[in-house]
Design a protein around this motif. Structure first.
Motif, PDB file in Angstrom:
ATOM      1  N   LYS A   1       0.845  -1.187   0.000  1.00  0.00           N
ATOM      2  CA  LYS A   1       0.000   0.000   0.000  1.00  0.00           C
ATOM      3  C   LYS A   1       0.880   1.235   0.000  1.00  0.00           C
ATOM      4  CE  LYS A   1      -0.434  -0.226   5.051  1.00  0.00           C
ATOM      5  NZ  LYS A   1      -1.379  -0.281   6.194  1.00  0.00           N
ATOM      6  N   GLY A   2       0.292   2.382  -0.307  1.00  0.00           N
ATOM      7  CA  GLY A   2       1.048   3.621  -0.321  1.00  0.00           C
ATOM      8  C   GLY A   2       1.280   4.144   1.081  1.00  0.00           C
ATOM      9  N   TYR A   3       1.993   5.268   1.168  1.00  0.00           N
ATOM     10  CA  TYR A   3       2.207   5.917   2.459  1.00  0.00           C
ATOM     11  C   TYR A   3       0.902   6.577   2.890  1.00  0.00           C
ATOM     12  CZ  TYR A   3       7.089   5.598   0.902  1.00  0.00           C
ATOM     13  OH  TYR A   3       8.294   5.151   0.433  1.00  0.00           O
ATOM     14  N   PRO A   4       0.491   6.398   4.149  1.00  0.00           N
ATOM     15  CA  PRO A   4      -0.772   6.984   4.611  1.00  0.00           C
ATOM     16  C   PRO A   4      -0.625   8.448   5.013  1.00  0.00           C
ATOM     17  CG  PRO A   4       0.210   5.672   6.363  1.00  0.00           C
ATOM     18  CD  PRO A   4       1.101   5.509   5.166  1.00  0.00           C
ATOM     19  N   PHE A   5      -1.520   9.271   4.533  1.00  0.00           N
ATOM     20  CA  PHE A   5      -1.604  10.674   4.913  1.00  0.00           C
ATOM     21  C   PHE A   5      -3.034  10.953   5.369  1.00  0.00           C
ATOM     22  CE2 PHE A   5       2.286  10.685   2.638  1.00  0.00           C
ATOM     23  CZ  PHE A   5       2.993  11.808   3.045  1.00  0.00           C
ATOM     24  N   LEU A   6      -3.261  12.112   5.935  1.00  0.00           N
ATOM     25  CA  LEU A   6      -4.596  12.466   6.390  1.00  0.00           C
ATOM     26  C   LEU A   6      -5.552  12.504   5.204  1.00  0.00           C
ATOM     27  CD1 LEU A   6      -6.357  13.395   8.802  1.00  0.00           C
ATOM     28  CD2 LEU A   6      -5.854  15.749   8.099  1.00  0.00           C
ATOM     29  N   GLY A   7      -6.436  11.520   5.118  1.00  0.00           N
ATOM     30  CA  GLY A   7      -7.422  11.478   4.047  1.00  0.00           C
ATOM     31  C   GLY A   7      -6.864  11.155   2.680  1.00  0.00           C
ATOM     32  N   ALA A   8      -5.639  10.642   2.609  1.00  0.00           N
ATOM     33  CA  ALA A   8      -5.040  10.348   1.311  1.00  0.00           C
ATOM     34  C   ALA A   8      -4.015   9.227   1.444  1.00  0.00           C
ATOM     35  CB  ALA A   8      -4.371  11.596   0.734  1.00  0.00           C
ATOM     36  N   GLU A   9      -3.695   8.643   0.318  1.00  0.00           N
ATOM     37  CA  GLU A   9      -2.665   7.606   0.262  1.00  0.00           C
ATOM     38  C   GLU A   9      -1.882   7.775  -1.022  1.00  0.00           C
ATOM     39  OE1 GLU A   9      -2.693   2.840  -0.350  1.00  0.00           O
ATOM     40  OE2 GLU A   9      -3.769   3.542   1.436  1.00  0.00           O
ATOM     41  N   THR A  10      -0.561   7.647  -0.946  1.00  0.00           N
ATOM     42  CA  THR A  10       0.287   7.850  -2.113  1.00  0.00           C
ATOM     43  C   THR A  10       0.265   6.630  -3.028  1.00  0.00           C
ATOM     44  OG1 THR A  10       2.282   6.884  -1.148  1.00  0.00           O
ATOM     45  CG2 THR A  10       1.838   9.207  -0.667  1.00  0.00           C
ATOM     46  N   ARG A  11       0.963   6.743  -4.141  1.00  0.00           N
ATOM     47  CA  ARG A  11       1.207   5.581  -4.980  1.00  0.00           C
ATOM     48  C   ARG A  11       1.922   4.500  -4.162  1.00  0.00           C
ATOM     49  NH1 ARG A  11       5.066   7.814  -8.209  1.00  0.00           N
ATOM     50  NH2 ARG A  11       4.740   9.895  -7.337  1.00  0.00           N
ATOM     51  N   ALA A  12       1.674   3.248  -4.507  1.00  0.00           N
ATOM     52  CA  ALA A  12       2.236   2.129  -3.729  1.00  0.00           C
ATOM     53  C   ALA A  12       3.567   1.690  -4.314  1.00  0.00           C
ATOM     54  CB  ALA A  12       1.253   0.967  -3.699  1.00  0.00           C
ATOM     55  N   GLU A  13       4.602   2.458  -4.035  1.00  0.00           N
ATOM     56  CA  GLU A  13       5.950   2.134  -4.487  1.00  0.00           C
ATOM     57  C   GLU A  13       6.895   2.169  -3.299  1.00  0.00           C
ATOM     58  OE1 GLU A  13       5.696   3.746  -9.106  1.00  0.00           O
ATOM     59  OE2 GLU A  13       6.682   4.994  -7.595  1.00  0.00           O
ATOM     60  N   THR A  14       8.011   1.452  -3.420  1.00  0.00           N
ATOM     61  CA  THR A  14       8.968   1.404  -2.332  1.00  0.00           C
ATOM     62  C   THR A  14      10.357   1.089  -2.883  1.00  0.00           C
ATOM     63  OG1 THR A  14       9.453   0.413  -0.160  1.00  0.00           O
ATOM     64  CG2 THR A  14       8.595  -1.058  -1.856  1.00  0.00           C
ATOM     65  N   ALA A  15      11.347   1.080  -2.003  1.00  0.00           N
ATOM     66  CA  ALA A  15      12.714   0.675  -2.328  1.00  0.00           C
ATOM     67  C   ALA A  15      13.003  -0.595  -1.542  1.00  0.00           C
ATOM     68  CB  ALA A  15      13.704   1.774  -1.959  1.00  0.00           C
ATOM     69  N   ARG A  16      13.461  -1.634  -2.241  1.00  0.00           N
ATOM     70  CA  ARG A  16      13.665  -2.942  -1.613  1.00  0.00           C
ATOM     71  C   ARG A  16      15.063  -3.463  -1.963  1.00  0.00           C
ATOM     72  NH1 ARG A  16       8.621  -6.214  -2.777  1.00  0.00           N
ATOM     73  NH2 ARG A  16       7.825  -4.741  -1.221  1.00  0.00           N
ATOM     74  N   LEU A  17      15.626  -4.255  -1.088  1.00  0.00           N
ATOM     75  CA  LEU A  17      16.966  -4.775  -1.314  1.00  0.00           C
ATOM     76  C   LEU A  17      16.963  -6.008  -2.207  1.00  0.00           C
ATOM     77  CD1 LEU A  17      18.772  -4.545   2.163  1.00  0.00           C
ATOM     78  CD2 LEU A  17      18.886  -2.968   0.222  1.00  0.00           C
ATOM     79  N   ASN A  18      17.967  -6.074  -3.080  1.00  0.00           N
ATOM     80  CA  ASN A  18      18.238  -7.298  -3.832  1.00  0.00           C
ATOM     81  C   ASN A  18      19.710  -7.675  -3.742  1.00  0.00           C
ATOM     82  OD1 ASN A  18      19.524  -5.475  -5.520  1.00  0.00           O
ATOM     83  ND2 ASN A  18      18.038  -5.652  -7.199  1.00  0.00           N
ATOM     84  N   GLY A  19      20.428  -6.992  -2.854  1.00  0.00           N
ATOM     85  CA  GLY A  19      21.849  -7.253  -2.657  1.00  0.00           C
ATOM     86  C   GLY A  19      22.417  -6.317  -1.609  1.00  0.00           C
ATOM     87  N   LYS A  20      23.729  -6.384  -1.423  1.00  0.00           N
ATOM     88  CA  LYS A  20      24.390  -5.497  -0.468  1.00  0.00           C
ATOM     89  C   LYS A  20      24.345  -4.053  -0.975  1.00  0.00           C
ATOM     90  CE  LYS A  20      26.079  -8.561   2.522  1.00  0.00           C
ATOM     91  NZ  LYS A  20      25.774  -8.558   3.967  1.00  0.00           N
ATOM     92  N   ILE A  21      24.172  -3.120  -0.058  1.00  0.00           N
ATOM     93  CA  ILE A  21      24.061  -1.699  -0.407  1.00  0.00           C
ATOM     94  C   ILE A  21      25.439  -1.116  -0.690  1.00  0.00           C
ATOM     95  CG2 ILE A  21      23.325   0.575   0.403  1.00  0.00           C
ATOM     96  CD1 ILE A  21      21.390  -0.946   2.299  1.00  0.00           C
ATOM     97  N   GLY A  22      25.526  -0.334  -1.744  1.00  0.00           N
ATOM     98  CA  GLY A  22      26.778   0.330  -2.082  1.00  0.00           C
ATOM     99  C   GLY A  22      26.528   1.501  -3.011  1.00  0.00           C
ATOM    100  N   PHE A  23      27.599   2.160  -3.406  1.00  0.00           N
ATOM    101  CA  PHE A  23      27.501   3.282  -4.342  1.00  0.00           C
ATOM    102  C   PHE A  23      28.556   3.113  -5.415  1.00  0.00           C
ATOM    103  CE2 PHE A  23      28.901   7.345  -5.998  1.00  0.00           C
ATOM    104  CZ  PHE A  23      27.701   7.944  -6.367  1.00  0.00           C
ATOM    105  N   THR A  24      28.107   3.061  -6.671  1.00  0.00           N
ATOM    106  CA  THR A  24      29.026   3.004  -7.800  1.00  0.00           C
ATOM    107  C   THR A  24      28.927   4.269  -8.631  1.00  0.00           C
ATOM    108  OG1 THR A  24      28.819   0.583  -7.900  1.00  0.00           O
ATOM    109  CG2 THR A  24      29.725   1.701  -9.833  1.00  0.00           C
TER     110      THR A  24
END
Length: 381
Positions: A98-121
């Motif tokens: 589900k989206g992020y809950p706000f007062l009387g509203a809800e955002t698009r249902a998107e998120t960031a999820r892991l598929n490996g170790k976190i890094g920066f390239t």
């Protein structure tokens, strides 16, 4: 308008006496181009050309409004936070329950999820900053805004992400360490690109002040103070040892989506922890409604740090009462010297591409109004 304020010193670095948080309402031409790109009607190069043009126009308008620090308005993003997270190593775009809950509203249902170790390239935002700095010129500061490390940690700990996070990181300490290392690498990449003013946007603290949220943690057997310490740790480690001429600020928000909000509560429960994080030079703080509480928690802000009072709302177009704003600034000086205070909206005008419910003209009128008040109080500091 006359005030009894004593003259404060001029500001020669960010934050400035009248300032912004970062995002701006997307113009219709940009919205249309993004729609056409999603529908496969134009190429990424054609979308970029529209983005470049609209960002150049935005920078010009920011200068016309008297701003001395400018952003790209987050015009290339859909979200204020997820777009940045999705480009880190080990992080992918995912559909949420589900989206992020706000007062009387809800955002698009998107998120960031892991598929490996976190890094920066590498990251497209670095190239975006180079473009901003080039068109901004030498007469203003080009500021980069990104979500805080704690915000990524919180995203990865959402219930729908918990299993994937724990599958890759069985130890929370390793997760915190990798987030901090990736962020430090990203920040240094911005620095190499010429960035000297970086803002970490952070709603985690805005949630931690909410009594309902705190009670929910306790029902799970979690001490809110432990959560605050973990958020502080990942932020602290990410900004430790950065170049001395890089100004790092943080912005705290209680939610800003289509003119609605997500949480309520004063800063007192988290003030000592939040304001104790080393490596932060300034705090952009939401103070536009009673939901943010009083100014007493500002007593914990260290004397070498600036406080940007978000006394004006970005959620509606009507202008606030000038004398009321002046009175609140005067009230804040009971805890923070006027010389350490600046003025801004409580948040950006479009934390997501949907934007808040006001017009572009109202957006610019509000910023001119903030400048008018700041000029009168700080005598054009």
């Amino acid at each position: 308008m006359s005030t009894t304020f004593e003259q404060a010193k001029p500001r020669t670095e960010t934050p400035f006496r009248h300032d912004i948080v970062g995002s701006f309402l997307r113009p219709e031409a940009l919205k249309e181009a993004r729609r056409k790109f999603r529908d496969g009607e134009i190429s990424s190069a054609e979308l970029k050309a529209v983005e470049d043009r609209e960002i150049a126009r935005l920078v010009g308008k920011q200068k016309e409004a008297g701003l001395r620090a400018v952003t790209d308005g987050e015009f290339r993003r859909s979200w204020w936070h997820l777009d940045f997270m999705w480009e880190l190593d080990g992080v992918e775009k995912a559909v949420a329950d589900k989206g992020y809950p706000f007062l009387g509203a809800e955002t698009r249902a998107e998120t960031a999820r892991l598929n490996g170790k976190i890094g920066f390239t590498r990251h497209s935002f670095v190239g975006h900053f180079k473009f901003l700095k080039e068109i901004a010129g030498e007469d203003v500061v080009a500021r980069q805004t990104i979500p805080a490390p704690a915000q990524l940690l919180a995203e990865l700990q959402r219930p729908e992400n918990q299993a994937s996070t724990e599958a890759i990181y069985g130890d929370a300490g390793e997760l915190v360490s990798d987030i901090a290392k990736a962020y430090k690498a990203a920040i240094l990449a911005f620095y190499e690109a010429g960035c000297r003013s970086l803002q970490l946007d952070d709603c985690t603290w805005g949630m931690l002040v909410d009594q309902g949220y705190r009670d929910g943690l306790r029902r799970q057997g979690i001490d809110p103070a432990d959560v605050a310490e973990l958020f502080a740790r990942v932020n602290r480690e990410a900004v430790a040892g950065l170049p001395a001429d890089l100004i790092v600020a943080t912005h705290v928000c209680r939610g800003n989506y289509h003119s609605t909000w997500a949480s309520s509560g004063g800063y007192e429960p988290i003030a000592e922890t939040l304001f104790g994080i080393d490596g932060v030079s300034a705090y952009y703080l939401e103070f536009d409604t009673d939901r943010a509480g009083d100014f007493a928690p500002l007593r914990f802000v260290k004397e070498d740090r600036q406080v940007v009072l978000g006394l004006h709302s970005s959620k509606f177009g009507e202008l606030e009462d000038k004398e009321a704003i002046v009175g609140r600034i005067r009230e804040a000086t009971k805890y923070v010297d006027l010389d350490r205070i600046c003025l801004s909206p409580q948040c950006g005008f479009a934390s997501t591409e949907e934007g808040n419910v006001l017009t572009e003209e109202q957006q610019w009128r509000k910023l001119r109004f903030i400048k008018e008040i700041a000029d009168e109080i700080w005598s054009r500091s």
